[in-house]
Enzyme design. Structure first.
Site, PDB file in Angstrom:
ATOM      1  N   SER A  56      -8.359  82.089-102.212  1.00 50.47           N
ATOM      2  CA  SER A  56      -9.004  82.228-101.448  1.00 50.47           C
ATOM      3  C   SER A  56     -10.546  81.748-101.696  1.00 50.47           C
ATOM      4  CB  SER A  56     -10.001  83.325-102.191  1.00 50.47           C
ATOM      5  OG  SER A  56     -10.522  83.796-101.345  1.00 50.47           O
ATOM      6  N   TYR A 112     -13.872  78.830 -95.791  1.00 55.85           N
ATOM      7  CA  TYR A 112     -14.729  79.169 -94.722  1.00 55.85           C
ATOM      8  C   TYR A 112     -15.300  78.629 -94.954  1.00 55.85           C
ATOM      9  CZ  TYR A 112     -13.850  84.425 -95.805  1.00 55.85           C
ATOM     10  OH  TYR A 112     -12.858  85.544 -95.790  1.00 55.85           O
ATOM     11  N   THR A 149     -10.513  80.000 -91.802  1.00 54.68           N
ATOM     12  CA  THR A 149     -10.789  82.078 -91.559  1.00 54.68           C
ATOM     13  C   THR A 149     -11.449  81.418 -90.413  1.00 54.68           C
ATOM     14  OG1 THR A 149      -9.958  82.587 -93.338  1.00 54.68           O
ATOM     15  CG2 THR A 149     -10.904  83.766 -91.910  1.00 54.68           C
ATOM     16  N   LYS A 163      -7.109  80.420 -88.950  1.00 52.99           N
ATOM     17  CA  LYS A 163      -6.578  82.322 -89.416  1.00 52.99           C
ATOM     18  C   LYS A 163      -7.615  82.728 -88.375  1.00 52.99           C
ATOM     19  CE  LYS A 163      -6.401  85.334 -92.910  1.00 52.99           C
ATOM     20  NZ  LYS A 163      -7.128  86.327 -93.054  1.00 52.99           N
ATOM     21  N   HIS A 219      -8.296  89.735 -90.055  1.00 53.89           N
ATOM     22  CA  HIS A 219      -8.067  89.805 -91.019  1.00 53.89           C
ATOM     23  C   HIS A 219      -8.898  91.306 -91.591  1.00 53.89           C
ATOM     24  CE1 HIS A 219     -11.576  87.701 -93.414  1.00 53.89           C
ATOM     25  NE2 HIS A 219     -11.583  88.932 -94.179  1.00 53.89           N
TER      26      HIS A 219
END
Length: 437
Positions: A132, A156, A182, A309, A333
């Site tokens: 992550s 991100y 993402t 994603k 999500h």
């Protein structure tokens, strides 16, 4: 990974039942609702709300599950399924199973060992783990715990391209095999449970270990402090508050790779840097101006495969192919960003059709077991992401909890596949399902 001549599922059942002869039960509940209930008891109310909650009235979370309920597995009989093959080809490598561990942010809310515990479990089962961006431990620490096992990195896209590039370079150096961008968090969703609790972990220094361990981010923080009066100036000295205590403690313990403060919590409390780090993070976290054209920068930063994603519309899938991406993740999500959004399983067939086999398509959001994974594979998914369930396992029993949850997904898929009359993932297809009616 547990295995014997009868297959993974039978081996797992034998492991559980043999232990039962000695009075030993699984460390985490096998039933998904019981698992969630056990996780609720294991963590604080704020932490559980963050891990389990969704956007708005949580209709998207319900839609994700309802999409599975609208379909049924259609078994075939009298086929030799004595040997079964769960392996798939994904990003140029043969994988033992069609599962990946989706990125879960702020894992410290579930367990102190956080991302490292997840990495150890993923490595033990040979399941790729998407590290992550909002981790509680730096990627280098997780990579060390995983050894040579497969890991990817979730990006991100922040407002600082220098920071984005630094994250990607570090991921490549840490042995990550792919970058997963993402796309559905360029704004933070309307998360009612978190709003009711007035709780956002990032404001408390939680879930920002990738940032505090990054040299580019550290420089942004120091520049901020300098503008406020310097590291030693009175204007820069933070007032000690409960929030600052939490932030300082979280940053001080986020791992040996922190670039901000040395000397533990005491030094972190005396320094203006932890509070400035939180403020800097809030400034750079996302970039709502991100467009398709921005993706070209990734090719300058890395040669790793790039997956997108958050793609749920066929037209976006087509545009992604036009921009040369290497894979897609059909995800909403976990229902955390838009209330009343399309369910991922409903979106999957249209994306798969538009992609036409040119790149892998991974289904994420709403998966709660191996039978769900079977359905996703039948509708064209190349692989399937596990999310909340392993976070619940982490909350209940750390590394062992994650391992058991993922093991159970694999075992149920193996048994479902065999009971439905299929010997390999490749044999699963649209004819394996029917509408519930």
């Amino acid at each position: 990974m547990a295995d014997d001549d009868r297959g993974y599922g039978r081996a797992t059942q034998s492991e559980v039942y043999r232990a039962g002869l000695s009075g030993i039960r699984p460390k985490v509940p096998v039933d998904v609702d019981e698992l969630e209930g056990a996780a609720r008891k294991a963590v604080s109310a704020e932490a559980f709300a963050y891990l389990a909650g969704g956007a708005g009235a949580e209709a998207t979370m319900a839609a994700n599950r309802a999409a599975f309920a609208r379909r049924q597995i259609w078994p075939r009989v009298l086929r030799d399924v004595s040997t079964r093959d769960l392996s798939i080809e994904l990003l140029g490598r043969r994988r033992a199973t069609p599962f990946v561990l989706s990125p879960i942010g702020v894992a410290e809310l579930a367990h102190p060992d956080a991302d490292v515990a997840v990495g150890r479990a993923a490595a033990a089962l040979d399941v790729p783990y998407v590290l992550s961006n909002q981790a509680s431990r730096p990627m280098e620490e997780v990579a060390a715990a995983m050894g040579s096992r497969s890991r990817w990195f979730q990006l991100y896209w922040s407002a600082s391209d220098e920071l984005n590039a630094s994250f990607v370079r570090r991921a490549e150096a840490a042995g990550c095999e792919a970058i997963v961008v993402t796309l559905d968090t360029h704004l933070l969703g309307w998360r009612t449970r978190d709003l009711d609790a007035a709780f956002l972990p990032f404001t408390r220094g939680q879930g920002i270990a990738q940032y505090t361990s990054d040299p580019v981010f550290a420089e942004l923080v120091r520049e901020r402090v300098a503008r406020a009066g310097g590291a030693g100036g009175a204007a820069a000295r933070p007032k000690v508050t409960p929030t600052l205590l939490v932030s300082a403690f979280s940053i001080a313990r986020s791992g040996a790779h922190t670039r901000l403060v040395d000397g533990g919590v005491r030094e972190a409390l005396r320094s203006p840097l932890p509070r400035a780090a939180v403020e800097t993070f809030l400034d750079v976290f996302s970039d709502p101006s991100l467009t398709w054209a921005s993706l070209a920068k990734l090719r300058e930063w890395t040669s790793l495969p790039v997956l997108l994603k958050g793609v749920v519309h066929p037209d976006d899938a087509a545009q992604a192919l036009d921009h040369g991406v290497d894979g897609l993740v059909v995800s909403n999500h976990g229902g955390r960003q838009i209330d009343r959004s399309v369910a991922t399983l409903d979106a999957l067939p249209g994306v798969v059709e538009r992609v036409g086999g040119r790149v892998p398509v991974i289904l994420d959001s709403g998966v709660r077991g191996g039978a769900d994974a079977f359905m996703a594979l039948a509708l064209g998914a190349t692989a399937v992401g596990i999310g909340r369930p392993y976070a619940y396992g982490l909350a209940v029993a750390g590394t062992d909890g994650v391992r058991e949850v993922v093991r159970n997904h694999v075992a149920e898929l193996d048994l479902t596949m065999g009971l439905a009359g299929h010997r390999s993932v490749a044999e699963i297809g649209p004819g394996s399902l029917r509408d519930a009616g």
